[in-house]
Design an enzyme around this catalytic site. Sequence first.
Site, PDB file in Angstrom:
ATOM      1  N   HIS A 194     -10.194   1.156   1.750  1.00 47.66           N
ATOM      2  CA  HIS A 194      -9.747   2.506   2.132  1.00 47.66           C
ATOM      3  C   HIS A 194     -10.934   3.446   2.331  1.00 47.66           C
ATOM      4  O   HIS A 194     -10.889   4.338   3.180  1.00 47.66           O
ATOM      5  CB  HIS A 194      -8.840   3.097   1.039  1.00 47.66           C
ATOM      6  CG  HIS A 194      -7.399   2.678   1.150  1.00 47.66           C
ATOM      7  ND1 HIS A 194      -6.618   2.910   2.255  1.00 47.66           N
ATOM      8  CD2 HIS A 194      -6.581   2.065   0.257  1.00 47.66           C
ATOM      9  CE1 HIS A 194      -5.397   2.452   2.057  1.00 47.66           C
ATOM     10  NE2 HIS A 194      -5.336   1.921   0.841  1.00 47.66           N
TER      11      HIS A 194
ATOM     12  N   CYS B 210       0.856  -1.191   0.000  1.00 48.56           N
ATOM     13  CA  CYS B 210       0.000   0.000   0.000  1.00 48.56           C
ATOM     14  C   CYS B 210       0.883   1.229   0.000  1.00 48.56           C
ATOM     15  O   CYS B 210       1.852   1.295   0.762  1.00 48.56           O
ATOM     16  CB  CYS B 210      -0.897  -0.018   1.238  1.00 48.56           C
ATOM     17  SG  CYS B 210      -1.999   1.405   1.355  1.00 48.56           S
TER      18      CYS B 210
ATOM     19  N   HIS C  30      -9.070  -3.868  -2.074  1.00 50.19           N
ATOM     20  CA  HIS C  30      -8.094  -3.096  -1.289  1.00 50.19           C
ATOM     21  C   HIS C  30      -8.493  -1.617  -1.256  1.00 50.19           C
ATOM     22  O   HIS C  30      -8.528  -0.995  -0.190  1.00 50.19           O
ATOM     23  CB  HIS C  30      -6.695  -3.281  -1.915  1.00 50.19           C
ATOM     24  CG  HIS C  30      -5.607  -2.483  -1.267  1.00 50.19           C
ATOM     25  ND1 HIS C  30      -4.531  -3.067  -0.635  1.00 50.19           N
ATOM     26  CD2 HIS C  30      -5.415  -1.142  -1.173  1.00 50.19           C
ATOM     27  CE1 HIS C  30      -3.739  -2.108  -0.160  1.00 50.19           C
ATOM     28  NE2 HIS C  30      -4.251  -0.941  -0.486  1.00 50.19           N
ATOM     29  N   GLU C  31      -8.811  -1.080  -2.447  1.00 48.85           N
ATOM     30  CA  GLU C  31      -9.166   0.348  -2.517  1.00 48.85           C
ATOM     31  C   GLU C  31     -10.519   0.616  -1.860  1.00 48.85           C
ATOM     32  O   GLU C  31     -10.698   1.636  -1.183  1.00 48.85           O
ATOM     33  CB  GLU C  31      -9.177   0.831  -3.975  1.00 48.85           C
ATOM     34  CG  GLU C  31      -7.866   0.650  -4.726  1.00 48.85           C
ATOM     35  CD  GLU C  31      -6.662   1.243  -4.025  1.00 48.85           C
ATOM     36  OE1 GLU C  31      -6.814   2.191  -3.232  1.00 48.85           O
ATOM     37  OE2 GLU C  31      -5.550   0.730  -4.245  1.00 48.85           O
TER      38      GLU C  31
HETATM   39 ZN    ZN Z   1      -3.718   1.049  -0.038  1.00 53.15          ZN
END
Ligand code: ZN
Length: 184
Positions: free
Chosen positions: A150, A104, A146-147
Amino acid sequence: MTAEAPILEITELGNPILREQTKRIKDPFAPEIQHLIDAMFETVIAARGVGLAAPQIGVNLNLFVMTPEVQHSPPHMTLENGIAIINPEFKAIGTESESDWEGCLSIPGIRGYVPRFCHIQATYTNRHGETVTQEFEDFMARIFQHEYDHLQGKVFLDRIKLSKDIITDKEYMRIVGALEEDEE
Ligand SMILES: [Zn+2]
């Protein structure tokens, strides 16, 4: 698309914005949103990443950008081919999940072995205001999840089952190097 979007500073773990739930974008056509998308593409390309979420450049909005295709480093994302994803939702297709190494841009020097769904169906608004339903598999599905995390104030470390599944970049490179030698 503007030609001179700036490269933005990337927030790092410990910055509270990475732990906030983001806000929905009401108007994708707003000039500040369009400009933000351009700047995020410039920033993720400069950082040689494959995805970047708004909290990673200090903005609390439901938006991320990602590469359009599976690729290995260096990424081949450009301003023209990158995908901007606004107000996303997704559901898993099937129950299959797989663990693989993730990094990341907000957690430099660290890799983690993270389980993700292999196959998902995503719904989002693109930068042209169109609602898109799209399936992603494997590495692309991994980037999306993953995004997406966030945007919920989560980072990949929160998904790791055992702390021994967190390693340094240097050891990761050693592992990847060894694997590639094995394949030859
Ligand atoms: Zn990330």
